[in-house]
Design an enzyme around this catalytic site. Structure first.
Site, mmCIF file in Angstrom:
data_model
loop_
_atom_site.group_PDB
_atom_site.id
_atom_site.type_symbol
_atom_site.label_atom_id
_atom_site.label_comp_id
_atom_site.label_asym_id
_atom_site.label_seq_id
_atom_site.Cartn_x
_atom_site.Cartn_y
_atom_site.Cartn_z
ATOM 1 N N CYS A 115 14.203 10.801 6.095
ATOM 2 C CA CYS A 115 14.176 10.318 7.480
ATOM 3 C C CYS A 115 15.505 10.591 8.187
ATOM 4 O O CYS A 115 15.535 10.844 9.382
ATOM 5 C CB CYS A 115 13.860 8.838 7.506
ATOM 6 S SG CYS A 115 14.924 7.881 6.415
ATOM 7 N N GLY B 247 7.491 4.912 7.767
ATOM 8 C CA GLY B 247 6.667 6.106 7.905
ATOM 9 C C GLY B 247 6.934 6.751 9.252
ATOM 10 O O GLY B 247 7.994 6.539 9.855
ATOM 11 N N SER B 248 5.969 7.503 9.719
ATOM 12 C CA SER B 248 6.178 8.263 10.949
ATOM 13 C C SER B 248 6.178 7.343 12.175
ATOM 14 O O SER B 248 5.572 6.262 12.161
ATOM 15 C CB SER B 248 5.071 9.306 11.098
ATOM 16 O OG SER B 248 3.824 8.652 11.166
ATOM 17 N N GLU C 68 10.289 16.154 14.331
ATOM 18 C CA GLU C 68 10.728 15.982 12.952
ATOM 19 C C GLU C 68 9.989 17.020 12.108
ATOM 20 O O GLU C 68 8.761 17.068 12.125
ATOM 21 C CB GLU C 68 10.348 14.565 12.515
ATOM 22 C CG GLU C 68 11.008 14.126 11.259
ATOM 23 C CD GLU C 68 10.638 12.694 10.881
ATOM 24 O OE1 GLU C 68 9.557 12.218 11.270
ATOM 25 O OE2 GLU C 68 11.449 12.061 10.193
ATOM 26 N N GLU D 243 10.437 1.134 10.185
ATOM 27 C CA GLU D 243 11.455 2.147 9.874
ATOM 28 C C GLU D 243 10.749 3.487 10.028
ATOM 29 O O GLU D 243 9.876 3.817 9.221
ATOM 30 C CB GLU D 243 11.961 1.997 8.433
ATOM 31 C CG GLU D 243 12.789 0.765 8.177
ATOM 32 C CD GLU D 243 14.215 0.878 8.701
ATOM 33 O OE1 GLU D 243 14.532 1.854 9.422
ATOM 34 O OE2 GLU D 243 15.008 -0.024 8.396
ATOM 35 N N GLY E 190 3.815 4.224 13.102
ATOM 36 C CA GLY E 190 4.538 2.981 13.396
ATOM 37 C C GLY E 190 4.025 2.335 14.677
ATOM 38 O O GLY E 190 3.866 1.111 14.761
ATOM 39 N N LYS F 48 0.860 -1.192 0.000
ATOM 40 C CA LYS F 48 0.000 0.000 0.000
ATOM 41 C C LYS F 48 0.890 1.233 0.000
ATOM 42 O O LYS F 48 1.498 1.574 1.011
ATOM 43 C CB LYS F 48 -0.930 0.046 1.221
ATOM 44 C CG LYS F 48 -2.029 1.076 0.992
ATOM 45 C CD LYS F 48 -2.437 1.905 2.175
ATOM 46 C CE LYS F 48 -1.519 2.960 2.664
ATOM 47 N NZ LYS F 48 -1.495 4.210 1.876
HETATM 48 P P1 NAD Z 1 3.002 8.396 7.596
HETATM 49 O O1 NAD Z 1 3.317 7.647 8.819
HETATM 50 O O2 NAD Z 1 1.992 9.464 7.656
HETATM 51 O O3 NAD Z 1 2.502 7.410 6.450
HETATM 52 C C1 NAD Z 1 3.262 6.290 6.062
HETATM 53 C C2 NAD Z 1 2.338 5.267 5.456
HETATM 54 O O4 NAD Z 1 1.440 4.825 6.470
HETATM 55 C C3 NAD Z 1 1.467 5.799 4.314
HETATM 56 O O5 NAD Z 1 1.318 4.805 3.332
HETATM 57 C C4 NAD Z 1 0.133 6.061 4.994
HETATM 58 O O6 NAD Z 1 -0.966 5.987 4.129
HETATM 59 C C5 NAD Z 1 0.105 4.941 6.006
HETATM 60 N N1 NAD Z 1 -0.766 5.194 7.168
HETATM 61 C C6 NAD Z 1 -1.051 6.384 7.744
HETATM 62 N N2 NAD Z 1 -1.902 6.193 8.793
HETATM 63 C C7 NAD Z 1 -2.141 4.862 8.858
HETATM 64 C C8 NAD Z 1 -2.918 4.046 9.723
HETATM 65 N N3 NAD Z 1 -3.648 4.552 10.715
HETATM 66 N N4 NAD Z 1 -2.913 2.710 9.510
HETATM 67 C C9 NAD Z 1 -2.190 2.158 8.517
HETATM 68 N N5 NAD Z 1 -1.438 2.889 7.650
HETATM 69 C C10 NAD Z 1 -1.417 4.221 7.839
HETATM 70 O O7 NAD Z 1 4.398 8.919 7.037
HETATM 71 P P2 NAD Z 1 4.666 9.797 5.741
HETATM 72 O O8 NAD Z 1 4.205 11.178 6.019
HETATM 73 O O9 NAD Z 1 4.141 9.111 4.521
HETATM 74 O O10 NAD Z 1 6.251 9.727 5.643
HETATM 75 C C11 NAD Z 1 7.083 10.511 6.389
HETATM 76 C C12 NAD Z 1 7.622 9.750 7.578
HETATM 77 O O11 NAD Z 1 8.286 8.568 7.136
HETATM 78 C C13 NAD Z 1 8.657 10.535 8.356
HETATM 79 O O12 NAD Z 1 8.421 10.369 9.721
HETATM 80 C C14 NAD Z 1 9.967 9.850 7.957
HETATM 81 O O13 NAD Z 1 11.007 10.017 8.876
HETATM 82 C C15 NAD Z 1 9.550 8.450 7.805
HETATM 83 N N6 NAD Z 1 10.504 7.706 6.978
HETATM 84 C C16 NAD Z 1 11.341 6.818 7.602
HETATM 85 C C17 NAD Z 1 12.292 6.131 6.844
HETATM 86 C C18 NAD Z 1 13.222 5.140 7.491
HETATM 87 O O14 NAD Z 1 13.808 4.337 6.766
HETATM 88 N N7 NAD Z 1 13.379 5.144 8.794
HETATM 89 C C19 NAD Z 1 12.387 6.348 5.470
HETATM 90 C C20 NAD Z 1 11.508 7.269 4.879
HETATM 91 C C21 NAD Z 1 10.564 7.937 5.648
#
Ligand code: NAD
Length: 507
Positions: free
Chosen positions: A309, A251-252, A409, A274, A256, A198
């Site tokens: 990130c 993601g965030s 962040e 991650e 997570g 997804k």
């Molecule tokens: P996000 O957490 O908002 O979304 C990430 C993913 O999760 C998206 O596909 C989103 O649709 C999904 N999501 C959101 N809410 C959800 C829920 N309740 N249930 C299931 N899925 C859900 O993050 P973002 O804004 O897309 O990305 C930015 C974040 O990602 C930053 O915090 C960044 O540091 C992190 N990131 C980490 C790494 C790493 O390798 N550590 C790499 C890239 C980005």
């Protein structure tokens, strides 16, 4: 066309390619080797953040669409057409897959750029070559990561078999849409799993094309599926699904943590996380090369619009070099990072991913000012690019690590300089964060370097460099930056499980 040839394209050529790619992009889910709409017909819009224009309306997956994709993945896994394919054959398909990604790089690059604002030069020189390398590296693991026959008494044979998990759900962010997806689907597929991916709703256009290329390369239908949709609905349904054996999430940190809850509320699936970061870059006054340090400092925080990130957004600078560092950072970074048209190969900084993100980052800048940080440059939007979600590169000085801009962040082109007076103080500031993804330190003194390498709580540490990386090496966070490692052989292993098989032999 090779990556080298693509690097010769000029702005007009990229605009022409973008025009073709967005004329009628594929906007449906890719399930069981086919393009399908949501069962209930739901859709959402994806917008070009450089112009504010709607690119397309995309299928929005509901619970029943996720069920359909997971059922396809489960049935493909059970059928064994991929999971039980001879290792060499699976490798061949993945090599061919990487070739097809390279052959379609121009289309994939422009889709990524218009979807989330990535400078086209970055897509061609970084993201896409790394996607191909990730697929190839994980293919190489297939016949390198073995089980074992262990030492036992002579009348007993014991084997450790390494087997795939089943259906892997991958949930990915929008900042490196294809690359973050590849860090998940490549090891998961190589290890013999089926995948339901997804992508982030802000950047939906490229991932399903990758799944289609996998099938074109000879991957069996149903093994690699993509369901589009918003996180709270589609992502949640995938993470709660009883037939998903592992959720691999980037993601965030906030979301997570939800993944861990979903796993507990459903089938105790494995959860690989991650997450976010607030990485410190430490500049000691005995650093070996000020020019290189300053360049790494601004590249480390402004690259990919700061939407990284590992963005080194906390610049810890020892007091004797504090003023000189800020002066040079100010002069040089503003020449290197000028917001512009992401489809111009000379552009180093595109818009932020959405207009909402632009407003969020501008809000963080206001918070920085109101909490007493000194705005050195930026803090506003470029006048000439009013329709786009741009924010000018921004530097704050005299930042205190307790301020919001040093704790949260920002995920935009905003850096804060924090002064320090001793190595111990720098270490304590560096570690005073919930995150632990990455850090760098600059010094000529080996003793200080080693003390900091050992002392800093982060999964990746760079000495006298920044963002050095290779897909053979582990990448991932300490503390609330995550609980897994991407890229390396450990990542491949994390998509397998061991089975301990004991066989009693006849006397
Ligand atoms: P996000 O957490 O908002 O979304 C990430 C993913 O999760 C998206 O596909 C989103 O649709 C999904 N999501 C959101 N809410 C959800 C829920 N309740 N249930 C299931 N899925 C859900 O993050 P973002 O804004 O897309 O990305 C930015 C974040 O990602 C930053 O915090 C960044 O540091 C992190 N990131 C980490 C790494 C790493 O390798 N550590 C790499 C890239 C980005």
């Amino acid at each position: 066309m090779s990556f080298t040839e693509l690097r010769q394209h000029d702005r007009d050529r990229w605009h022409a390619l973008a025009g073709q790619a967005v004329e009628k992009p594929e906007t449906r889910h890719f399930i069981d080797g086919d393009w399908v709409d949501s069962l209930g017909g739901e859709r959402f819009e994806t917008i070009n953040p450089a112009t504010g224009e709607v690119i397309a309306s995309v299928s929005a997956g509901m619970e029943k669409d996720v069920d359909r994709a997971v059922a396809a993945a489960k049935s493909a896994f059970r059928a064994g057409s991929w999971a039980k394919m001879a290792p060499r054959q699976r490798m061949k398909v993945l090599y061919r897959f990487a070739e097809l990604v390279e052959a379609n790089a121009a289309e994939l690059a422009v889709l990524e750029s218009v979807d989330m604002g990535k400078p086209i030069a970055d897509a061609i020189t970084t993201d896409l070559p790394l996607v191909c390398e990730t697929i190839r590296f994980m293919a190489e693991c297939i016949d390198k990561v073995d089980g074992a026959v262990t030492n036992t008494a002579s009348d007993v044979l014991h084997m450790v078999l390494r087997e795939p998990l089943g259906v892997v759900g991958a949930i990915t962010p929008w900042n490196f849409p294809m690359l973050m997806a590849a860090w998940k689907f490549a090891p998961a597929l190589a290890a013999g799993n089926s995948v339901v991916l997804k992508p982030a709703e802000q950047s939906p256009l490229t991932s399903p094309r990758l799944a289609q290329l996998f099938v074109e390369a000879g991957g069996p239908p149903g093994v690699f599926n993509v369901v589009q949709g918003v996180g709270e609905v589609t992502g949640k349904a995938l993470a709660l699904h009883m037939d998903v054996a592992k959720i691999s999430f980037t993601g965030s940190t906030e979301v997570g943590k939800l993944m861990l809850q979903y796993a507990g509320q459903s089938n105790m699936k494995r959860v690989g996380l991650e997450c976010g970061g607030k990485s410190p870059q430490l500049f000691l006054s005995d650093l070996p090369n000020m020019a290189a340090a300053v360049k790494a400092a601004y590249g480390g925080v402004f690259r990919n619009m700061g939407e990284v990130c590992t963005a080194g957004s906390r610049l810890l600078v020892e007091r004797p070099i504090y003023d000189e560092f800020i002066e040079r950072f100010t002069a040089e970074s503003q020449r290197a990072y000028i917001p512009g048209d992401p489809l111009d190969p000379a552009t180093t900084m595109g818009p932020l991913v959405t207009h909402a993100d632009q407003q969020r980052v501008l809000g963080m800048i206001e918070t920085g000012k109101s909490e007493g940080a000194r705005l050195v440059f930026g803090g506003n939007t470029p006048d000439a690019l009013a329709n786009g979600a741009y924010v000018n590169p921004t530097l704050f000085a005299d930042v205190d690590n307790r301020m919001t801009i040093a704790r949260q962040e920002i995920f935009g082109p905003v850096a804060g300089v924090i002064p320090f007076d001793s190595v111990d103080e720098a270490l304590s500031i560096a570690n005073d964060t919930i995150y632990g993804l990455a850090a760098s330190l600059w010094t000529k003194d080996l003793d200080k370097a080693f003390k900091l390498v050992r002392g800093i709580e982060a999964g990746v540490i760079w000495v006298n460099t920044y963002e050095e990386a290779d897909f053979t090496q582990p990448f991932g966070g300490y503390k609330q930056s995550g609980n897994t490692r991407d890229k390396c052989m450990d990542s491949y292993r994390s998509y397998t499980q061991t089975k301990s098989a004991w066989m009693r032999l006849s006397e």
